[in-house]
Design a protein around this motif. Structure first.
Motif, PDB file in Angstrom:
ATOM      1  N   LEU A 108      22.169 -47.551   1.138  1.00  0.00           N
ATOM      2  CA  LEU A 108      23.410 -47.037   1.733  1.00  0.00           C
ATOM      3  C   LEU A 108      23.090 -46.317   3.032  1.00  0.00           C
ATOM      4  CD1 LEU A 108      26.462 -46.384   1.559  1.00  0.00           C
ATOM      5  CD2 LEU A 108      25.843 -44.354   0.222  1.00  0.00           C
ATOM      6  N   TRP A 109      23.784 -46.698   4.101  1.00  0.00           N
ATOM      7  CA  TRP A 109      23.624 -46.041   5.396  1.00  0.00           C
ATOM      8  C   TRP A 109      24.959 -45.452   5.833  1.00  0.00           C
ATOM      9  CZ3 TRP A 109      20.603 -43.607   8.441  1.00  0.00           C
ATOM     10  CH2 TRP A 109      20.887 -43.447   9.799  1.00  0.00           C
ATOM     11  N   LEU A 110      25.020 -44.117   5.873  1.00  0.00           N
ATOM     12  CA  LEU A 110      26.219 -43.418   6.329  1.00  0.00           C
ATOM     13  C   LEU A 110      26.118 -43.037   7.797  1.00  0.00           C
ATOM     14  CD1 LEU A 110      26.703 -41.093   3.234  1.00  0.00           C
ATOM     15  CD2 LEU A 110      28.104 -43.086   3.834  1.00  0.00           C
ATOM     16  N   GLY A 111      24.898 -42.847   8.284  1.00  0.00           N
ATOM     17  CA  GLY A 111      24.690 -42.527   9.688  1.00  0.00           C
ATOM     18  C   GLY A 111      24.769 -41.042   9.983  1.00  0.00           C
ATOM     19  N   ALA A 112      25.008 -40.734  11.253  1.00  0.00           N
ATOM     20  CA  ALA A 112      25.059 -39.343  11.689  1.00  0.00           C
ATOM     21  C   ALA A 112      26.342 -38.679  11.197  1.00  0.00           C
ATOM     22  CB  ALA A 112      24.982 -39.278  13.210  1.00  0.00           C
ATOM     23  N   GLY A 113      26.279 -37.368  11.032  1.00  0.00           N
ATOM     24  CA  GLY A 113      27.440 -36.616  10.568  1.00  0.00           C
ATOM     25  C   GLY A 113      27.038 -35.643   9.485  1.00  0.00           C
ATOM     26  N   ASP A 114      28.024 -35.030   8.879  1.00  0.00           N
ATOM     27  CA  ASP A 114      27.784 -34.086   7.795  1.00  0.00           C
ATOM     28  C   ASP A 114      28.247 -34.718   6.491  1.00  0.00           C
ATOM     29  OD1 ASP A 114      27.527 -32.032   6.017  1.00  0.00           O
ATOM     30  OD2 ASP A 114      28.831 -30.625   7.075  1.00  0.00           O
ATOM     31  N   PHE A 115      27.295 -35.152   5.683  1.00  0.00           N
ATOM     32  CA  PHE A 115      27.596 -35.755   4.389  1.00  0.00           C
ATOM     33  C   PHE A 115      26.919 -34.948   3.279  1.00  0.00           C
ATOM     34  CE2 PHE A 115      27.874 -39.202   7.513  1.00  0.00           C
ATOM     35  CZ  PHE A 115      29.172 -39.631   7.270  1.00  0.00           C
ATOM     36  N   SER A 116      27.024 -33.645   3.409  1.00  0.00           N
ATOM     37  CA  SER A 116      26.306 -32.744   2.514  1.00  0.00           C
ATOM     38  C   SER A 116      27.052 -32.441   1.221  1.00  0.00           C
ATOM     39  CB  SER A 116      26.002 -31.427   3.236  1.00  0.00           C
ATOM     40  OG  SER A 116      27.211 -30.818   3.690  1.00  0.00           O
ATOM     41  N   THR A 117      28.256 -32.999   1.049  1.00  0.00           N
ATOM     42  CA  THR A 117      29.007 -32.799  -0.189  1.00  0.00           C
ATOM     43  C   THR A 117      29.531 -34.148  -0.675  1.00  0.00           C
ATOM     44  OG1 THR A 117      31.176 -32.495   0.868  1.00  0.00           O
ATOM     45  CG2 THR A 117      29.768 -30.527   0.635  1.00  0.00           C
ATOM     46  N   PRO A 118      29.787 -34.279  -1.975  1.00  0.00           N
ATOM     47  CA  PRO A 118      30.356 -35.533  -2.479  1.00  0.00           C
ATOM     48  C   PRO A 118      31.655 -35.922  -1.785  1.00  0.00           C
ATOM     49  CG  PRO A 118      29.514 -34.240  -4.303  1.00  0.00           C
ATOM     50  CD  PRO A 118      29.429 -33.360  -3.082  1.00  0.00           C
ATOM     51  N   ASP A 119      32.531 -34.948  -1.521  1.00  0.00           N
ATOM     52  CA  ASP A 119      33.806 -35.265  -0.878  1.00  0.00           C
ATOM     53  C   ASP A 119      33.594 -35.897   0.494  1.00  0.00           C
ATOM     54  OD1 ASP A 119      35.216 -34.324  -3.018  1.00  0.00           O
ATOM     55  OD2 ASP A 119      35.726 -32.390  -2.121  1.00  0.00           O
ATOM     56  N   GLU A 173      15.748 -35.611   2.868  1.00  0.00           N
ATOM     57  CA  GLU A 173      15.964 -34.169   2.881  1.00  0.00           C
ATOM     58  C   GLU A 173      17.403 -33.850   2.483  1.00  0.00           C
ATOM     59  OE1 GLU A 173      14.941 -33.431   6.982  1.00  0.00           O
ATOM     60  OE2 GLU A 173      12.883 -32.888   6.435  1.00  0.00           O
ATOM     61  N   ASP A 174      17.612 -32.639   1.967  1.00  0.00           N
ATOM     62  CA  ASP A 174      18.960 -32.149   1.620  1.00  0.00           C
ATOM     63  C   ASP A 174      19.692 -33.113   0.694  1.00  0.00           C
ATOM     64  OD1 ASP A 174      18.498 -29.980   3.337  1.00  0.00           O
ATOM     65  OD2 ASP A 174      19.276 -31.083   5.056  1.00  0.00           O
ATOM     66  N   GLN A 175      18.994 -33.607  -0.320  1.00  0.00           N
ATOM     67  CA  GLN A 175      19.574 -34.608  -1.215  1.00  0.00           C
ATOM     68  C   GLN A 175      20.777 -34.078  -1.993  1.00  0.00           C
ATOM     69  OE1 GLN A 175      16.970 -36.729  -3.862  1.00  0.00           O
ATOM     70  NE2 GLN A 175      15.246 -36.569  -2.456  1.00  0.00           N
ATOM     71  N   ILE A 176      21.747 -34.952  -2.174  1.00  0.00           N
ATOM     72  CA  ILE A 176      22.830 -34.705  -3.119  1.00  0.00           C
ATOM     73  C   ILE A 176      23.023 -35.976  -3.934  1.00  0.00           C
ATOM     74  CG2 ILE A 176      23.996 -33.076  -1.592  1.00  0.00           C
ATOM     75  CD1 ILE A 176      26.172 -35.292  -1.229  1.00  0.00           C
ATOM     76  N   SER A 177      23.539 -35.842  -5.125  1.00  0.00           N
ATOM     77  CA  SER A 177      23.821 -37.006  -5.955  1.00  0.00           C
ATOM     78  C   SER A 177      25.013 -36.696  -6.843  1.00  0.00           C
ATOM     79  CB  SER A 177      22.604 -37.393  -6.796  1.00  0.00           C
ATOM     80  OG  SER A 177      22.165 -36.301  -7.566  1.00  0.00           O
ATOM     81  N   PHE A 178      25.782 -37.736  -7.139  1.00  0.00           N
ATOM     82  CA  PHE A 178      26.998 -37.529  -7.924  1.00  0.00           C
ATOM     83  C   PHE A 178      27.509 -38.865  -8.445  1.00  0.00           C
ATOM     84  CE2 PHE A 178      28.246 -38.281  -3.553  1.00  0.00           C
ATOM     85  CZ  PHE A 178      29.321 -39.140  -3.647  1.00  0.00           C
ATOM     86  N   VAL A 189      32.551 -46.809 -12.414  1.00  0.00           N
ATOM     87  CA  VAL A 189      31.987 -45.541 -11.946  1.00  0.00           C
ATOM     88  C   VAL A 189      31.034 -45.834 -10.790  1.00  0.00           C
ATOM     89  CG1 VAL A 189      30.719 -43.457 -12.583  1.00  0.00           C
ATOM     90  CG2 VAL A 189      32.091 -44.660 -14.306  1.00  0.00           C
ATOM     91  N   ILE A 190      31.203 -45.112  -9.686  1.00  0.00           N
ATOM     92  CA  ILE A 190      30.302 -45.241  -8.542  1.00  0.00           C
ATOM     93  C   ILE A 190      29.297 -44.100  -8.581  1.00  0.00           C
ATOM     94  CG2 ILE A 190      30.124 -45.169  -6.021  1.00  0.00           C
ATOM     95  CD1 ILE A 190      32.816 -46.502  -5.841  1.00  0.00           C
ATOM     96  N   PHE A 191      28.022 -44.438  -8.412  1.00  0.00           N
ATOM     97  CA  PHE A 191      26.937 -43.457  -8.395  1.00  0.00           C
ATOM     98  C   PHE A 191      26.328 -43.431  -6.997  1.00  0.00           C
ATOM     99  CE2 PHE A 191      27.434 -44.914 -12.682  1.00  0.00           C
ATOM    100  CZ  PHE A 191      27.204 -43.805 -13.477  1.00  0.00           C
ATOM    101  N   ILE A 192      26.099 -42.236  -6.482  1.00  0.00           N
ATOM    102  CA  ILE A 192      25.558 -42.071  -5.134  1.00  0.00           C
ATOM    103  C   ILE A 192      24.396 -41.085  -5.169  1.00  0.00           C
ATOM    104  CG2 ILE A 192      26.020 -41.318  -2.771  1.00  0.00           C
ATOM    105  CD1 ILE A 192      27.641 -43.742  -3.355  1.00  0.00           C
ATOM    106  N   ALA A 193      23.318 -41.418  -4.465  1.00  0.00           N
ATOM    107  CA  ALA A 193      22.211 -40.484  -4.228  1.00  0.00           C
ATOM    108  C   ALA A 193      21.838 -40.614  -2.758  1.00  0.00           C
ATOM    109  CB  ALA A 193      21.017 -40.813  -5.116  1.00  0.00           C
ATOM    110  N   VAL A 194      22.082 -39.571  -1.964  1.00  0.00           N
ATOM    111  CA  VAL A 194      21.835 -39.641  -0.524  1.00  0.00           C
ATOM    112  C   VAL A 194      21.155 -38.375  -0.022  1.00  0.00           C
ATOM    113  CG1 VAL A 194      23.776 -41.189  -0.024  1.00  0.00           C
ATOM    114  CG2 VAL A 194      24.123 -38.714   0.023  1.00  0.00           C
ATOM    115  N   GLY A 195      20.619 -38.476   1.182  1.00  0.00           N
ATOM    116  CA  GLY A 195      20.019 -37.338   1.859  1.00  0.00           C
ATOM    117  C   GLY A 195      19.809 -37.691   3.317  1.00  0.00           C
TER     118      GLY A 195
END
Length: 213
Positions: A108-119, A173-178, A189-195
């Motif tokens: 998964l590539w979200l790119g630049a920005g603030d994706f530090s929360t599930p929302d 870095e700064d991993q979140i998962s949900f 159900v969608i599962f995400i693990a990003v950083g």
């Protein structure tokens, strides 16, 4: 020929190390996420999937990340597939508890920005409205494991087979998962693990799909 087979062929051709079942599971996840995006807003942009590097892009994205990030996400997706296969499931993020075995994990590539929360991740994927109809549950990271489901899936006897996946996830870095699901799409159900990618700043990781009733 249906869309799943249209996507399966280039995935299998570019990734000969994958079994037919694994390639089909990866294709199914990419298509299901695009279908959910269309279900939420049929006129909105959908995610594009790169079959060669197994990367799902955020909706509207027109270019892939830098070559080194592409290679990282490709290795991450292959490591997730190998760990899932060795744990007798199709998605290591969803784990053996998933009631379906025909969806896998994709880069998964979200790119630049603030994706530090599930929302923010869900908004970036065009799934914010979808998730507001259901439930989003975050996981606390422990060590280098990105999700509770992955901790459960990585039994003592299988940890060696998941060593590459654990190492690669540790590069973020700064991993979140949900996980997230909505009543409008039943048990999906969608599962995400990003950083954040070290040295790049863009956000990347894995996305998977499972089925829970």
């Amino acid at each position: 020929m249906d869309l799943a087979n249209q996507l399966l062929e280039p995935i299998a051709r570019a990734n000969e190390q994958l079994s037919h079942a694994s390639a089909a599971a990866i294709a199914s996840t990419a298509l299901m996420i695009a279908e959910i995006q269309a279900f939420v807003d049929d006129g909105a942009a959908r995610s594009r999937f790169d079959a060669q590097k197994l990367i799902l892009l955020a909706p509207g994205a027109t270019t892939l990340p830098a070559d080194n990030v592409q290679d990282y996400l490709w290795r991450l997706a292959l490591a997730a597939e190998a760990a899932a296969t060795n744990n007798t499931c199709s998605s290591i993020l969803a784990g053996p508890g998933s009631e379906s075995d025909d969806t896998g994990d994709v880069g998964l590539w979200l790119g630049a920005g603030d994706f530090s929360t599930p929302d923010r991740v869900l908004e970036g994927l065009g799934l914010g409205d979808w998730a507001r109809d259901g439930e989003v549950i975050g996981y606390r990271t422990r060590g280098v494991y990105p999700t509770y489901r992955l901790q459960v899936a990585m039994t003592e006897g299988a940890q060696a087979t998941g060593a590459e996946l654990i190492y690669l996830l540790g590069e973020l870095e700064d991993q979140i998962s949900f996980r997230a699901h909505a009543t409008m799409t039943g048990g999906v159900v969608i599962f995400i693990a990003v950083g954040r990618v070290k040295g790049d700043g863009g956000w990347a990781g894995l996305a998977g799909i499972g089925t829970w009733s």
